[in-house]
Each structure stands twice: as structure tokens, then as C-alpha cells.
Design an enzyme around this catalytic site. Structure first.
Site, PDB file in Angstrom:
ATOM      1  N   THR A 268      13.609 -30.214 -34.694  1.00  0.00           N
ATOM      2  CA  THR A 268      12.403 -30.873 -35.184  1.00  0.00           C
ATOM      3  C   THR A 268      12.693 -31.458 -36.560  1.00  0.00           C
ATOM      4  O   THR A 268      13.656 -31.069 -37.230  1.00  0.00           O
ATOM      5  CB  THR A 268      11.211 -29.901 -35.308  1.00  0.00           C
ATOM      6  OG1 THR A 268      11.418 -29.048 -36.448  1.00  0.00           O
ATOM      7  CG2 THR A 268      11.054 -29.046 -34.060  1.00  0.00           C
ATOM      8  N   CYS A 269      11.853 -32.394 -36.981  1.00  0.00           N
ATOM      9  CA  CYS A 269      11.954 -32.948 -38.333  1.00  0.00           C
ATOM     10  C   CYS A 269      10.861 -32.329 -39.196  1.00  0.00           C
ATOM     11  O   CYS A 269      10.227 -33.000 -39.998  1.00  0.00           O
ATOM     12  CB  CYS A 269      11.841 -34.466 -38.304  1.00  0.00           C
ATOM     13  SG  CYS A 269      10.348 -35.083 -37.503  1.00  0.00           S
ATOM     14  N   SER A 270      10.627 -31.030 -39.013  1.00  0.00           N
ATOM     15  CA  SER A 270       9.570 -30.319 -39.721  1.00  0.00           C
ATOM     16  C   SER A 270      10.136 -29.070 -40.376  1.00  0.00           C
ATOM     17  O   SER A 270      11.113 -28.487 -39.896  1.00  0.00           O
ATOM     18  CB  SER A 270       8.454 -29.939 -38.731  1.00  0.00           C
ATOM     19  OG  SER A 270       7.530 -29.049 -39.338  1.00  0.00           O
TER      20      SER A 270
END
Length: 334
Positions: free
Chosen positions: A26-28
Site C-alpha cells: 500500500t502507499c499508506s
């Protein structure tokens, strides 16, 4: 997002062949989208594996004799990318469903009105938490240290999270027989893939959305006009909906205008550096502007914004991070 991401992950793990490796990324930096999803999937898979051993039924998304292991993602990334990563978290807090509410470190702390079945719109569930009732659950929890976190200040990248799964099977894969063809079925054309649903359009000076962004964030007029006149700003559309504003270099802008020899337009998957992203429709409904600064373009915008810009000395920023629930009064920081 937690439930949706968990279901996507479980489906992907079901389709993963024996000895196959799956990357969940994820880009979180939100542990509820990262470690909590991975932990929930591992525990759910393990619970059905235990039921299978005791003679119970196998879940619909699981095959007989299969188990999952987490590989050392940090070692793999260090070997292939040479980037410094941090270990996945084994403890995190879960915020209350209502904005500005308290944080909970365990399921036992959650009041009844915030639990599934209560009256709140967004409900909390046990699988959001890291706590485990037994030793086996704790061993699974410790595996999260094999997952990797990319922090922007260490890698000069955006924030990312990576977990590597490998499926182990005690049974040989036996291909299933093909269903007999009836001869009367007509093949349907495939649905357009994700790339076909993405398009880019150059920003015009009379675009209302762009004018709203410039006014709300106080973007320098000269900078805004220069980028428009140079044709370096583009809208990203997904399913015909405007979702992102990006900045490109002059070379990329020229390439965008080029006509390929086969006369077919190029399929742009990614174009430029995102500057602004539109908020989801059901997120922060009272926001005066539906556009937020994109993480990738924050450093580019910092020098041209005159509004919505907060500059904190390092000591004040550390004070905010160490405060309870990451909240502090402005008077305390000032």
C-alpha cells in the site's frame, strides 16, 4: 478500507498457486490498512487450517492442505533495492469512529456504542487490533516484523508498506477438468481493464476546478499562469471522473502531444508528479475544498502556496508526535 483490503487479499491468496509469492503493498502508513490487514488475513487463514486439522470444513476461499508464511520483506527489499526500511508494527491504536474521538489500544477498551451492532455509522471490530488471546496468536503477531515500512524521511520516497506471502501446500496441484462446451454460448468481449479507464487532459485557464484550487491554497499567480501557458499541468481522469492534478516536465509534455506512427494514442498509466488529489466522495463531507495536497508534490508546492501552509520547527513537531492521541493545543506548541 480495512474490510475491503482484507477481502481483496484473501481472494488473491486463494488464487495464489502452491509455492507462489504474493506481495501486498500500500502507499499508506496507516496500520489499519497495513499490519492489521495482514494480521487479520493470517489469523483467519490459520483458524480455518486448525479447523481442517480437527476435521472441520475448509473455507470457500481456502484449499485443502495449504498454509501461509510471511517472508522477510525487509531482507528482500534491501537486497534488490538497497533502501533502508523499518520493521512492521506489532502494536497500534485504533481511532474512534467519530472524528476527533479517543484512541483505543485494545478491543476491551472499546465502548459498546462503537462496537459492531451499535448505532455509530462506522463500527469497530476485533480484527482491527493487534492483541491476541493466546500464544499462537502472539507468534503470528511477531511475524509482522518481517514486513517492511518505507518512511519518506529515510528513503526520499513516498510512504509505502510491503508484506510478502508464500503459500505452502502439502498436496500436489491437480488441474481441474475443463467444463464441456455447449457450443451455443457466444463469447462476450472483455471488459476494459484499469488502464483503459484512465485518461489525462491538459488543464485550461478557464477550468473551474483549477481556479478553486488556486484560490483556496493561494497559489502564486505567476507560477500558475506559467505552468498553464507552458502546458505542464494535467488532469487525471478515472472512469471519466477528475481525481488528480499533476505537473510534468517540458519533455513529457512534448511527448504527450506526439503522434505515434500507428496513429494510436499512447496509454498513459502515470503522468508527472501529483500535486493535488480529490477527496473521496464520502470522506470529510464538510471540507470547503475537495482537493488536498498530494504527498509526492508537497515539496514542489511549499514554495508557491500562501494559504493552508503550516511551518513547525523540529522541536514543536516532535512535541506534537509525542502528545497523547497526536493532539496538542496550539498554545502548548507556540
Amino acid at each position: 478500507l480495512h474490510s475491503r483490503q482484507k477481502n481483496i487479499l484473501l481472494r488473491a491468496l486463494y488464487l495464489l498457486p502452491a509455492d507462489g509469492i504474493l506481495a501486498y503493498s500500500t502507499c499508506s502508513m496507516n496500520p489499519l490498512e497495513n499490519e492489521a490487514v495482514v494480521l487479520s488475513a493470517l489469523r483467519k487463514w490459520q483458524s480455518y487450517a486448525d479447523a481442517e486439522k480437527s476435521g472441520g470444513e475448509v473455507a470457500a476461499w481456502q484449499r485443502v492442505g495449504e498454509s501461509l508464511v510471511l517472508l522477510d520483506a525487509r531482507a528482500a527489499l534491501r537486497k534488490t533495492c538497497g533502501l533502508q526500511t523499518d520493521a512492521g508494527l506489532t502494536h497500534w491504536c485504533v481511532p474512534a469512529p467519530d472524528r476527533g474521538g479517543p484512541y483505543f489500544s485494545s478491543w476491551a477498551e472499546v465502548p459498546e456504542e462503537f462496537r459492531a451492532g451499535g448505532s455509530s455509522r462506522w463500527l469497530l471490530r476485533p480484527d482491527l487490533f493487534a492483541e491476541s488471546p493466546d500464544e499462537k496468536g502472539n507468534r503470528i503477531l511477531e511475524q509482522l516484523k518481517l514486513t517492511a515500512r518505507f518512511y519518506p524521511h529515510r528513503c526520499n520516497t513516498g510512504g509505502f508498506y510491503v508484506a510478502l506471502f508464500q503459500k505452502i501446500s502439502s498436496h500436489a496441484e491437480v488441474p481441474r477438468p475443463l467444463a464441456p462446451s455447449s457450443g451455443s454460448q457466444v463469447a462476450q468481449p472483455p471488459l476494459p481493464g484499469p488502464i483503459a479507464r484512465i485518461s489525462y487532459q491538459r488543464v485550461r485557464s478557464d477550468d473551474l476546478a483549477y481556479a478553486e484550487i488556486v484560490d483556496f491554497y493561494g497559489i502564486d499567480d505567476k507560477w500558475a499562469e506559467d505552468k498553464i501557458d507552458s502546458g505542464l499541468l494535467f488532469w487525471r481522469f478515472e472512469r471519466d471522473e477528475m481525481v488528480q492534478l499533476s505537473l510534468v516536465s517540458p519533455g513529457v509534455a512534448q511527448l504527450f502531444d506526439a503522434i505515434p506512427s500507428d496513429r494510436k494514442p499512447l496509454a498513459w498509466v502515470k503522468l508527472g508528479t501529483p500535486l493535488f488529489e480529490q477527496l473521496p466522495k464520502d470522506f470529510i463531507m464538510v471540507a470547503p475544498c475537495r482537493w488536498r495536497v498530494a504527498q509526492e508534490g508537497a515539496s514542489l508546492l511549499a514554495t508557491v502556496l500562501s494559504r493552508r501552509l503550516v511551518l513547525l520547527p523540529c522541536k514543536d513537531f516532535l512535541q506534537l508526535l509525542s502528545a497523547e492521541h497526536l493532539q496538542a493545543l496550539l498554545e502548548e506548541i507556540a
